[in-house]
Design a protein around this motif. Structure first.
Motif, mmCIF file in Angstrom:
data_model
loop_
_atom_site.group_PDB
_atom_site.id
_atom_site.type_symbol
_atom_site.label_atom_id
_atom_site.label_comp_id
_atom_site.label_asym_id
_atom_site.label_seq_id
_atom_site.Cartn_x
_atom_site.Cartn_y
_atom_site.Cartn_z
ATOM 1 N N GLU A 297 42.549 51.475 39.362
ATOM 2 C CA GLU A 297 43.493 50.869 38.425
ATOM 3 C C GLU A 297 43.624 49.352 38.658
ATOM 4 O O GLU A 297 43.094 48.826 39.648
ATOM 5 C CB GLU A 297 44.853 51.524 38.643
ATOM 6 N N GLY A 298 44.395 48.730 37.779
ATOM 7 C CA GLY A 298 44.702 47.309 38.000
ATOM 8 C C GLY A 298 44.308 46.465 36.819
ATOM 9 O O GLY A 298 43.595 46.914 35.927
ATOM 10 N N ARG A 299 44.829 45.266 36.837
ATOM 11 C CA ARG A 299 44.416 44.289 35.840
ATOM 12 C C ARG A 299 43.805 43.146 36.618
ATOM 13 O O ARG A 299 44.505 42.399 37.277
ATOM 14 C CB ARG A 299 45.616 43.782 35.037
ATOM 15 N N GLY A 300 42.525 43.045 36.625
ATOM 16 C CA GLY A 300 41.889 41.963 37.369
ATOM 17 C C GLY A 300 41.362 42.430 38.714
ATOM 18 O O GLY A 300 41.740 43.482 39.227
ATOM 19 N N PHE A 301 40.463 41.640 39.258
ATOM 20 C CA PHE A 301 39.874 41.973 40.556
ATOM 21 C C PHE A 301 40.818 41.637 41.700
ATOM 22 O O PHE A 301 40.606 42.079 42.823
ATOM 23 C CB PHE A 301 38.557 41.216 40.741
ATOM 24 N N TYR A 302 41.819 40.825 41.410
ATOM 25 C CA TYR A 302 42.734 40.399 42.463
ATOM 26 C C TYR A 302 44.148 40.812 42.050
ATOM 27 O O TYR A 302 44.974 39.970 41.685
ATOM 28 C CB TYR A 302 42.603 38.881 42.677
ATOM 29 N N PRO A 303 44.406 42.123 42.078
ATOM 30 C CA PRO A 303 45.640 42.633 41.471
ATOM 31 C C PRO A 303 46.866 42.489 42.361
ATOM 32 O O PRO A 303 47.956 42.910 41.974
ATOM 33 C CB PRO A 303 45.326 44.106 41.228
ATOM 34 N N GLY A 304 46.721 41.898 43.532
ATOM 35 C CA GLY A 304 47.880 41.631 44.376
ATOM 36 C C GLY A 304 48.207 42.787 45.301
ATOM 37 O O GLY A 304 47.570 43.849 45.281
ATOM 38 N N ALA A 305 49.216 42.566 46.118
ATOM 39 C CA ALA A 305 49.563 43.530 47.160
ATOM 40 C C ALA A 305 50.334 44.721 46.611
ATOM 41 O O ALA A 305 50.193 45.845 47.110
ATOM 42 C CB ALA A 305 50.387 42.833 48.236
ATOM 43 N N ALA A 306 51.130 44.485 45.582
ATOM 44 C CA ALA A 306 52.040 45.530 45.126
ATOM 45 C C ALA A 306 51.304 46.752 44.597
ATOM 46 O O ALA A 306 51.831 47.857 44.614
ATOM 47 C CB ALA A 306 52.965 44.973 44.047
ATOM 48 N N ILE A 307 50.080 46.550 44.158
ATOM 49 C CA ILE A 307 49.343 47.662 43.554
ATOM 50 C C ILE A 307 48.793 48.636 44.604
ATOM 51 O O ILE A 307 48.486 49.789 44.312
ATOM 52 C CB ILE A 307 48.178 47.116 42.690
ATOM 53 N N VAL A 308 48.691 48.171 45.843
ATOM 54 C CA VAL A 308 47.891 48.909 46.822
ATOM 55 C C VAL A 308 48.492 50.273 47.150
ATOM 56 O O VAL A 308 47.791 51.291 47.179
ATOM 57 C CB VAL A 308 47.677 48.074 48.112
ATOM 58 N N LYS A 309 49.800 50.301 47.383
ATOM 59 C CA LYS A 309 50.432 51.548 47.836
ATOM 60 C C LYS A 309 50.182 52.687 46.836
ATOM 61 O O LYS A 309 49.705 53.760 47.200
ATOM 62 C CB LYS A 309 51.932 51.325 48.031
#
Ligand code: 0X9
Ligand code: ZN
Length: 427
Positions: A391-403
Motif C-alpha cells: 500500500e501507500g502513495r509514493g515510494f517514500y510514504p513515511g513512517a506512519a504507514i509502516v505499522k
C-alpha cells in the motif's frame, strides 16, 4: 535508527525470548508509531548536492487507455509507477521527454524530479525507523543469534558492489545452506531499490515470527517448514537511493552499463520471455532488461538459490506500491496453463487479499512485462510465486504507514505459511 533501538533496549527490559541487545517486535513497532505523517515532498534545500541521477528526469503523467498502451510505454523506457484510470504517472529520463511531449502521446503533466525530492544523507529523520543495509543486517544477526536453535543467517551471494544479500532461515533441523526436505516458503523484499517499505515488511515479519515462536500455529510452521526471509535483494540500489544526499527514486541495481549509464532492472532480468514486452533495451531506462537474461549477479544468485531448493512451495516478492497481490503470468496475457495451479493462485491471492485489503490481480492485467522474478520462479520451480504491491502513495510514504502495512502483511504471510505444506489443499 540503530542508536534509537539501542537506547530503547536499554530503557525497556527485553522480552524473555530475546537476548539483551535484540529489540522486540513491539519495541520496533513502538518506534514505528512514534513518528507520524508522510514525508513532505519539499523542494530541495541544496540543489548543488544533487547527484546526476535526478538530473533531467521528470515525474510525468500521460494518457494510456489500456494495458496495451501501458506495455508500449514501458517498452519506450517509461517507468510506470501509478495507474489511474486512463492515465499513468511515472518517471521519464531526458531521452524520453521529447517522445512523450510529441503529439502521439497525451502528456498531461510533468514536474522535474529535482523539485520533488527531499534532502537526506541517509533515511531522513522522519524516516529514521526504516532500516538501511547495515541496520537490516544487524537486526537479522541479532534475531539469528537470539534464536540460534531455529534460526541462521547466510548470504545468497554478493551484489555488483560486493554487498551480501542476507537471508534469515527459520528451520528447526537444518542451519545455513544445508538441504531440507520440509516444504519451503521464501519471502523477499527490496528487489527494487526505492521500495523501502518492502524491507520493513520482510524484516519485521522475521522479528514477529521469532517473537511468536511459541504460539501454537507459529510453532507448528517453525517445526514443519523451511522458511527463508531476505529483506534486501538489491542492497546496492537501496543504499544508493538513500546515501547520495537525497532520495533518488532509484529502481535498478548498480551495474555499470556499456554506454556508461547505470543499472539493470532486476525485475526484467529473469529468463521468463526475457525482454519481449514491457521492458526496455535502452540501458539508461528504468526498465532496462540487461544485456541478456540473468546478466546480473543479484538475479544469478537468486536463480541458484531457487534452483538449489526444490522444496520451496510458496514465494512472495514484495514491491510497492499499488495495494495488489499479483499472480502469474505477468509476461503473457494468458492464464497459467495448469488449471490446478491457476485455481490455487486465485484462491490464495484472494484469501491474502482479504487480510491485507489488497486486490488479487493477474499480473498481466496491470501490464504485460516480461522477465519478472515471480514468472520465472513459478515457471522454473513450480513454487506458487506472488508479487505483492504494498500500500501507500509514493515510494517514500513515511513512517506512519509502516505499522499497518507490517501488521496486515504478517497476517497474509502467516496465511501463506499455513498452506505451504500443501498449497493445493485450498482448492
Ligand atoms: O513493474 C514491476 O516490476 C512491478 N511493479 S513496480 O512498481 N514495483 O515496479 C510489477 C511487476 C508485475 N509483473 C508484471 N506485470 N509482469
Ligand atoms: Zn517494484
Amino acid at each position: 535508527m540503530y542508536k534509537l533501538i539501542l537506547s530503547l533496549v536499554l530503557a525497556v527490559s527485553a522480552a524473555p525470548v530475546f537476548a539483551a541487545e535484540t529489540p522486540s517486535y513491539d519495541q520496533l513497532l513502538g518506534q514505528l508509531t512514534s513518528v507520524q505523517g508522510e514525508i513532505p515532498l519539499a523542494p530541495v534545500a541544496d540543489k548543488a548536492a544533487f547527484a546526476a541521477e535526478t538530473e533531467g528526469r521528470y515525474w510525468v503523467t500521460v494518457k494510456a487507455a489500456d494495458k496495451r498502451a501501458r506495455t508500449k510505454l514501458l517498452e519506450a523506457g517509461f517507468d510506470i509507477v501509478e495507474i489511474n484510470g486512463d492515465k499513468v504517472s511515472g518517471i521519464a529520463g531526458p531521452e524520453l521527454m521529447g517522445l512523450l511531449s510529441s503529439k502521439s502521446y497525451g502528456l498531461v503533466e510533468k514536474t522535474a524530479l529535482a523539485a520533488l525530492v527531499p534532502d537526506t544523507k541517509d533515511f531522513p529523520s522522519q524516516d529514521a525507523i526504516y532500516h538501511n543495509y547495515q541496520e537490516t543486517y544487524d537486526l537479522l544477526k541479532q534475531l539469528a543469534s537470539a534464536n540460534s536453535d531455529i534460526a541462521s543467517l547466510f548470504s545468497i551471494g554478493k551484489t555488483v558492489e560486493g554487498r551480501d544479500i542476507w537471508c534469515l532461515r527459520l528451520n528447526s533441523s537444518v542451519k545455513g545452506e544445508g538441504p531440507s526436505t520440509k516444504p519451503g516458503a521464501f519471502f523477499m523484499g527490496n528487489l527494487h531499490a526505492r521500495e523501502h517499505l518492502t524491507t520493513e515488511v520482510s524484516v519485521l515479519l522475521a522479528a514477529w515470527l521469532l517473537e511468536h515462536r511459541n504460539d501454537a500455529d507459529v510453532k507448528k510452521y517453525l517445526s514443519t517448514l523451511d522458511i527463508y526471509i531476505a529483506p534486501m535483494a538489491n542492497p546496492d540500489g537501496s543504499e544508493y537511493d538513500i546515501k547520495t544526499g537525497s532520495y533518488q527514486y532509484y529502481r535498478k541495481n548498480m551495474a555499470k552499463n556499456a554506454d556508461k549509464s547505470r543499472g539493470v532492472d532486476l525485475n526484467r532480468n529473469f529468463d521468463s520471455w526475457w525482454c519481449e514486452a514491457g521492458a526496455s533495451t535502452y540501458p539508461g531506462s528504468d526498465t532496462y532488461c540487461g544485456p541478456r537474461a540473468f546478466s546480473e549477479p543479484e538475479s544469478q544468485h537468486l536463480k541458484r538459490f531457487f534452483e538449489g531448493r526444490r522444496n520451496l512451495k510458496t514465494h512472495i516478492t514484495y514491491h510497492s506500491y499499488a495495494s495488489e497481490i499479483l499472480y502469474p503470468w505477468g509476461g503473457n496475457e494468458a492464464d497459467v496453463p495448469n488449471d490446478k495451479d491457476k485455481r490455487a493462485f486465485i484462491k490464495i491471492a484472494t484469501e491474502m487479499g482479504k487480510l491485507t485489503n489488497y486486490a488479487p490481480t493477474k499480473s498481466s492485467d496491470m501490464y504485460v512485462a516480461t522477465g519478472d522474478s515471480a514468472d520465472w520462479v513459478y515457471a522454473a520451480t513450480g513454487a506458487l510465486a506472488f508479487t505483492f504491491e504494498l500500500e501507500g502513495r509514493g515510494f517514500y510514504p513515511g513512517a506512519a504507514i509502516v505499522k499497518g502495512a507490517v501488521e496486515r502483511n504478517i497476517k497474509a504471510a502467516v496465511y501463506l505459511l499455513s498452506v505451504t505444506d500443501d498449497p493445493y489443499k485450498v482448492i
